[in-house]
Design a protein around this motif. Sequence first.
Motif, PDB file in Angstrom:
ATOM      1  N   ILE A  97       0.835  -1.194   0.000  1.00 60.29           N
ATOM      2  CA  ILE A  97       0.000   0.000   0.000  1.00 60.29           C
ATOM      3  C   ILE A  97       0.874   1.250   0.000  1.00 60.29           C
ATOM      4  N   VAL A  98       1.914   1.266   0.823  1.00 58.81           N
ATOM      5  CA  VAL A  98       2.829   2.414   0.876  1.00 58.81           C
ATOM      6  C   VAL A  98       3.523   2.585  -0.477  1.00 58.81           C
ATOM      7  N   ALA A  99       3.960   1.495  -1.078  1.00 59.95           N
ATOM      8  CA  ALA A  99       4.615   1.574  -2.394  1.00 59.95           C
ATOM      9  C   ALA A  99       3.653   2.117  -3.445  1.00 59.95           C
ATOM     10  N   LEU A 100       2.414   1.676  -3.416  1.00 60.74           N
ATOM     11  CA  LEU A 100       1.422   2.149  -4.384  1.00 60.74           C
ATOM     12  C   LEU A 100       1.149   3.641  -4.199  1.00 60.74           C
ATOM     13  N   VAL A 101       1.030   4.097  -2.956  1.00 60.59           N
ATOM     14  CA  VAL A 101       0.809   5.521  -2.692  1.00 60.59           C
ATOM     15  C   VAL A 101       1.999   6.339  -3.183  1.00 60.59           C
ATOM     16  N   LEU A 102       3.217   5.867  -2.937  1.00 61.56           N
ATOM     17  CA  LEU A 102       4.407   6.592  -3.395  1.00 61.56           C
ATOM     18  C   LEU A 102       4.486   6.643  -4.920  1.00 61.56           C
ATOM     19  N   VAL A 103       4.119   5.565  -5.586  1.00 60.17           N
ATOM     20  CA  VAL A 103       4.112   5.558  -7.059  1.00 60.17           C
ATOM     21  C   VAL A 103       3.088   6.558  -7.580  1.00 60.17           C
ATOM     22  N   VAL A 104       1.905   6.592  -6.986  1.00 59.30           N
ATOM     23  CA  VAL A 104       0.874   7.539  -7.427  1.00 59.30           C
ATOM     24  C   VAL A 104       1.345   8.975  -7.206  1.00 59.30           C
ATOM     25  N   LEU A 105       1.942   9.263  -6.049  1.00 57.55           N
ATOM     26  CA  LEU A 105       2.464  10.612  -5.793  1.00 57.55           C
ATOM     27  C   LEU A 105       3.558  10.987  -6.780  1.00 57.55           C
ATOM     28  N   ALA A 106       4.439  10.044  -7.103  1.00 51.27           N
ATOM     29  CA  ALA A 106       5.503  10.313  -8.072  1.00 51.27           C
ATOM     30  C   ALA A 106       4.915  10.599  -9.455  1.00 51.27           C
ATOM     31  N   LEU A 107       3.900   9.845  -9.851  1.00 49.53           N
ATOM     32  CA  LEU A 107       3.272  10.077 -11.158  1.00 49.53           C
ATOM     33  C   LEU A 107       2.565  11.429 -11.202  1.00 49.53           C
ATOM     34  N   VAL A 108       1.908  11.818 -10.116  1.00 48.64           N
ATOM     35  CA  VAL A 108       1.272  13.138 -10.071  1.00 48.64           C
ATOM     36  C   VAL A 108       2.336  14.229 -10.215  1.00 48.64           C
ATOM     37  N   LEU A 109       3.439  14.110  -9.500  1.00 45.57           N
ATOM     38  CA  LEU A 109       4.533  15.076  -9.604  1.00 45.57           C
ATOM     39  C   LEU A 109       5.074  15.140 -11.028  1.00 45.57           C
ATOM     40  N   ILE A 110       5.260  13.994 -11.641  1.00 49.88           N
ATOM     41  CA  ILE A 110       5.814  13.945 -12.993  1.00 49.88           C
ATOM     42  C   ILE A 110       4.873  14.585 -14.000  1.00 49.88           C
ATOM     43  N   PHE A 111       3.594  14.243 -13.959  1.00 43.14           N
ATOM     44  CA  PHE A 111       2.676  14.712 -14.993  1.00 43.14           C
ATOM     45  C   PHE A 111       2.185  16.137 -14.770  1.00 43.14           C
ATOM     46  N   GLN A 112       2.457  16.740 -13.624  1.00 36.56           N
ATOM     47  CA  GLN A 112       2.127  18.144 -13.428  1.00 36.56           C
ATOM     48  C   GLN A 112       3.294  19.055 -13.792  1.00 36.56           C
ATOM     49  N   ASN A 113       4.430  18.495 -14.123  1.00 39.11           N
ATOM     50  CA  ASN A 113       5.605  19.276 -14.503  1.00 39.11           C
ATOM     51  C   ASN A 113       5.962  18.956 -15.947  1.00 39.11           C
ATOM     52  N   THR A 114       5.253  19.588 -16.876  1.00 36.62           N
ATOM     53  CA  THR A 114       5.413  19.256 -18.293  1.00 36.62           C
ATOM     54  C   THR A 114       6.225  20.286 -19.070  1.00 36.62           C
ATOM     55  N   GLU A 115       6.648  21.388 -18.445  1.00 38.07           N
ATOM     56  CA  GLU A 115       7.374  22.415 -19.187  1.00 38.07           C
ATOM     57  C   GLU A 115       8.785  21.933 -19.556  1.00 38.07           C
ATOM     58  N   GLU A 116       9.367  22.599 -20.543  1.00 34.81           N
ATOM     59  CA  GLU A 116      10.718  22.270 -20.998  1.00 34.81           C
ATOM     60  C   GLU A 116      11.741  22.787 -19.988  1.00 34.81           C
ATOM     61  N   THR A 117      12.832  22.067 -19.847  1.00 31.01           N
ATOM     62  CA  THR A 117      13.901  22.484 -18.948  1.00 31.01           C
ATOM     63  C   THR A 117      15.250  22.110 -19.545  1.00 31.01           C
ATOM     64  N   GLU A 118      16.282  22.833 -19.146  1.00 30.81           N
ATOM     65  CA  GLU A 118      17.634  22.518 -19.596  1.00 30.81           C
ATOM     66  C   GLU A 118      18.345  21.724 -18.512  1.00 30.81           C
ATOM     67  N   ILE A 119      18.975  20.645 -18.918  1.00 29.23           N
ATOM     68  CA  ILE A 119      19.691  19.778 -17.983  1.00 29.23           C
ATOM     69  C   ILE A 119      21.112  19.616 -18.483  1.00 29.23           C
ATOM     70  N   ARG A 120      22.079  19.787 -17.590  1.00 31.84           N
ATOM     71  CA  ARG A 120      23.478  19.621 -17.959  1.00 31.84           C
ATOM     72  C   ARG A 120      23.887  18.183 -17.678  1.00 31.84           C
ATOM     73  N   LEU A 121      24.256  17.464 -18.717  1.00 31.43           N
ATOM     74  CA  LEU A 121      24.760  16.096 -18.604  1.00 31.43           C
ATOM     75  C   LEU A 121      26.265  16.141 -18.821  1.00 31.43           C
ATOM     76  N   LEU A 122      26.999  16.145 -17.729  1.00 30.42           N
ATOM     77  CA  LEU A 122      28.449  16.336 -17.726  1.00 30.42           C
ATOM     78  C   LEU A 122      28.790  17.667 -18.385  1.00 30.42           C
ATOM     79  N   ILE A 123      29.075  17.688 -19.664  1.00 33.07           N
ATOM     80  CA  ILE A 123      29.439  18.939 -20.337  1.00 33.07           C
ATOM     81  C   ILE A 123      28.304  19.435 -21.219  1.00 33.07           C
ATOM     82  N   ARG A 124      27.582  18.541 -21.827  1.00 35.21           N
ATOM     83  CA  ARG A 124      26.530  18.874 -22.780  1.00 35.21           C
ATOM     84  C   ARG A 124      25.261  19.335 -22.073  1.00 35.21           C
ATOM     85  N   VAL A 125      24.566  20.336 -22.638  1.00 42.26           N
ATOM     86  CA  VAL A 125      23.290  20.822 -22.109  1.00 42.26           C
ATOM     87  C   VAL A 125      22.188  20.257 -22.991  1.00 42.26           C
ATOM     88  N   VAL A 126      21.200  19.626 -22.370  1.00 38.00           N
ATOM     89  CA  VAL A 126      20.097  18.996 -23.087  1.00 38.00           C
ATOM     90  C   VAL A 126      18.800  19.677 -22.673  1.00 38.00           C
TER      91      VAL A 126
END
Length: 85
Positions: free
Chosen positions: A28-57
Motif C-alpha cells: 500500500i505504501v509503495a502504491l501511494v508513493l508511485v501515485v504521488l511520483a506520477l502526479v509530480l511527474i505529470f504536473q511538470n510538463t514544461e521544458e527544462t535545460e539539464i546539464r549532462l556532464l558537459i553537454r546541455v540537453v
Amino acid sequence: MTPKTSRRGPSADGRRGGSARVLTLRRIVALVLVVLALVLIFQNTEETEIRLLIRVVTMPLWGALLGMGVIGALIGALLVARRRR
C-alpha cells in the motif's frame, strides 16, 4: 462440487490464510508513493535545460523526473539484492 476449505487454520507452509495477502502495508505504501511520483511527474510538463556532464540537453521536466525515478528504483533494487545475500 468441490468442498469448501476453511481459511482460518494454518496452511501447510505455516502461514495463516493459506495464500499470500494481496494488500500488505508495504504494498500500500509503495502504491501511494508511485501515485504521488506520477502526479509530480505529470504536473511538470514544461521544458527544462539539464546539464549532462558537459553537454546541455533541453527536455520536458517530466522526462527528467521519470528518468531520475527509474535510476533511483534501480539503485534501491541493487541495494536490496545485496542485502539479501
